[in-house]
Design a protein around this motif. Structure first.
Motif, short mmCIF file in Angstrom:
data_model
loop_
_atom_site.label_atom_id
_atom_site.label_comp_id
_atom_site.label_asym_id
_atom_site.label_seq_id
_atom_site.Cartn_x
_atom_site.Cartn_y
_atom_site.Cartn_z
N GLY A 1 -1.32 3.13 12.99
CA GLY A 1 -2.60 2.57 12.60
C GLY A 1 -2.91 2.69 11.12
N GLN A 2 -1.99 3.24 10.35
CA GLN A 2 -2.20 3.38 8.91
C GLN A 2 -1.35 2.36 8.16
N THR A 3 -1.82 2.00 6.98
CA THR A 3 -1.04 1.12 6.12
C THR A 3 0.12 1.91 5.52
N ALA A 4 1.09 1.20 4.98
CA ALA A 4 2.23 1.87 4.34
C ALA A 4 1.77 2.77 3.20
N ALA A 5 0.77 2.33 2.44
CA ALA A 5 0.25 3.14 1.34
C ALA A 5 -0.41 4.41 1.87
N GLN A 6 -1.13 4.30 2.98
CA GLN A 6 -1.78 5.47 3.57
C GLN A 6 -0.74 6.47 4.08
N VAL A 7 0.31 5.96 4.70
CA VAL A 7 1.38 6.83 5.20
C VAL A 7 2.04 7.55 4.03
N SER A 8 2.36 6.82 2.98
CA SER A 8 2.98 7.43 1.80
C SER A 8 2.08 8.49 1.20
N ALA A 9 0.80 8.18 1.08
CA ALA A 9 -0.16 9.15 0.52
C ALA A 9 -0.23 10.40 1.39
N SER B 1 5.97 13.66 -10.42
CA SER B 1 6.52 12.38 -10.88
C SER B 1 6.19 11.24 -9.93
N VAL B 2 5.65 11.56 -8.76
CA VAL B 2 5.30 10.53 -7.78
C VAL B 2 3.87 10.07 -8.06
N SER B 3 3.73 8.77 -8.27
CA SER B 3 2.39 8.22 -8.49
C SER B 3 2.05 7.27 -7.36
N MET B 4 0.78 7.06 -7.15
CA MET B 4 0.33 6.19 -6.07
C MET B 4 0.72 4.73 -6.32
N SER B 5 1.03 4.39 -7.56
CA SER B 5 1.41 3.00 -7.86
C SER B 5 2.89 2.73 -7.57
N MET B 6 3.66 3.78 -7.30
CA MET B 6 5.08 3.63 -7.01
C MET B 6 5.26 3.06 -5.61
N THR B 7 6.32 2.31 -5.43
CA THR B 7 6.66 1.90 -4.08
C THR B 7 7.24 3.12 -3.36
N ALA B 8 7.18 3.08 -2.06
CA ALA B 8 7.71 4.19 -1.27
C ALA B 8 9.20 4.37 -1.54
N THR B 9 9.92 3.27 -1.68
CA THR B 9 11.35 3.34 -1.94
C THR B 9 11.63 3.98 -3.30
N ALA B 10 10.82 3.66 -4.30
CA ALA B 10 10.99 4.26 -5.63
C ALA B 10 10.68 5.76 -5.61
#
Length: 177
Positions: free
Chosen positions: A22-30, A79-88
C-alpha cells in the motif's frame, strides 16, 4: 513438513514487499533508509550503555568493532538522498545493511544481553532481513543467509511485530530507551 532454508531465503524479498504493501516506491525507500538509520543509531547508542551496565559483558575490542561498523554505515547512509532513485541508492544501502549484519554478528557472539538492550538488538534483528530483502529486489541478487539476525531473534524471542520493532528502534535511536 518444514520449509527449507532456500525457500525461506527466496521468500525474504517478498516479505519486504509485503511489509510495505500500500506504499509508493518512494515511501518504501524512505522507510528502508529510516529503518537502517534507526537500527544503526539504536545499536550504536546501546553498546556504551551495555558496557556501562556490565563492564565485563562487551570486551573493548567488540565495542570498538561495533562503533567502527556503525560509523561506516552512517557514512554511507549520509550519501543517500531522497532524490536518488532506489537503484542508485542500492549500493549504499547494501553497504549499510552489511555493516548492520556485522554489528549483529558481533553482538551474537556476546552472552545474553539484558533488557532493554536485548529488545533493541531483537528489533534490529527483525528489521535486518526486511532491509536485505528490499535490497535484493533492487539489485536482483539473491538474499544472503545472514545467520546473526536469525540467531538473535531466536535468542531474545521478542515476539514483536515489524511495526513494534521499528518503533523500538526509532525510540532507541533518539536515546529514549
Amino acid at each position: 513438513m518444514s520449509p527449507t532454508r532456500r525457500a525461506l531465503l527466496s521468500a525474504t524479498p517478498l516479505l519486504a514487499v509485503a511489509a510495505c504493501a500500500g506504499q509508493t516506491a518512494a515511501q518504501v525507500s524512505a522507510q528502508i533508509v529510516a529503518d537502517l538509520n534507526n537500527a544503526i543509531a539504536a545499536l550504536s547508542n546501546a553498546v556504551p550503555a551495555i558496557a556501562k551496565a556490565d563492564p565485563s559483558l562487551l570486551p573493548a575490542q567488540v565495542q570498538a568493532q561495533i562503533q567502527t561498523y556503525a560509523a561506516q554505515a552512517r557514512g554511507v547512509l549520509t550519501s543517500v538522498s531522497m532524490s536518488m532513485t532506489a537503484t542508485a541508492a542500492a549500493p549504499a544501502l547494501s553497504k549499510a545493511e552489511a555493516d548492520l549484519n556485522a554489528i549483529l554478528a558481533a553482538l551474537a557472539a556476546v552472552p545474553l544481553i539484558p533488557p532493554p538492550y536485548s529488545m533493541i538488538i531483537a528489533a534490529a534483528a527483525m528489521v535486518a532481513p526486511m532491509v536485505e530483502g528490499y535490497i535484493a529486489t533492487l539489485t536482483g541478487a539473491p538474499a544472503k543467509a545472514a545467520t546473526a539476525p536469525t540467531m538473535l531473534a531466536a535468542r531474545y524471542g521478542s515476539g514483536m511485530t515489524l511495526s513494534q520493532a521499528e518503533q523500538q528502534l526509532a525510540a532507541a535511536a533518539k536515546g529514549q530507551i
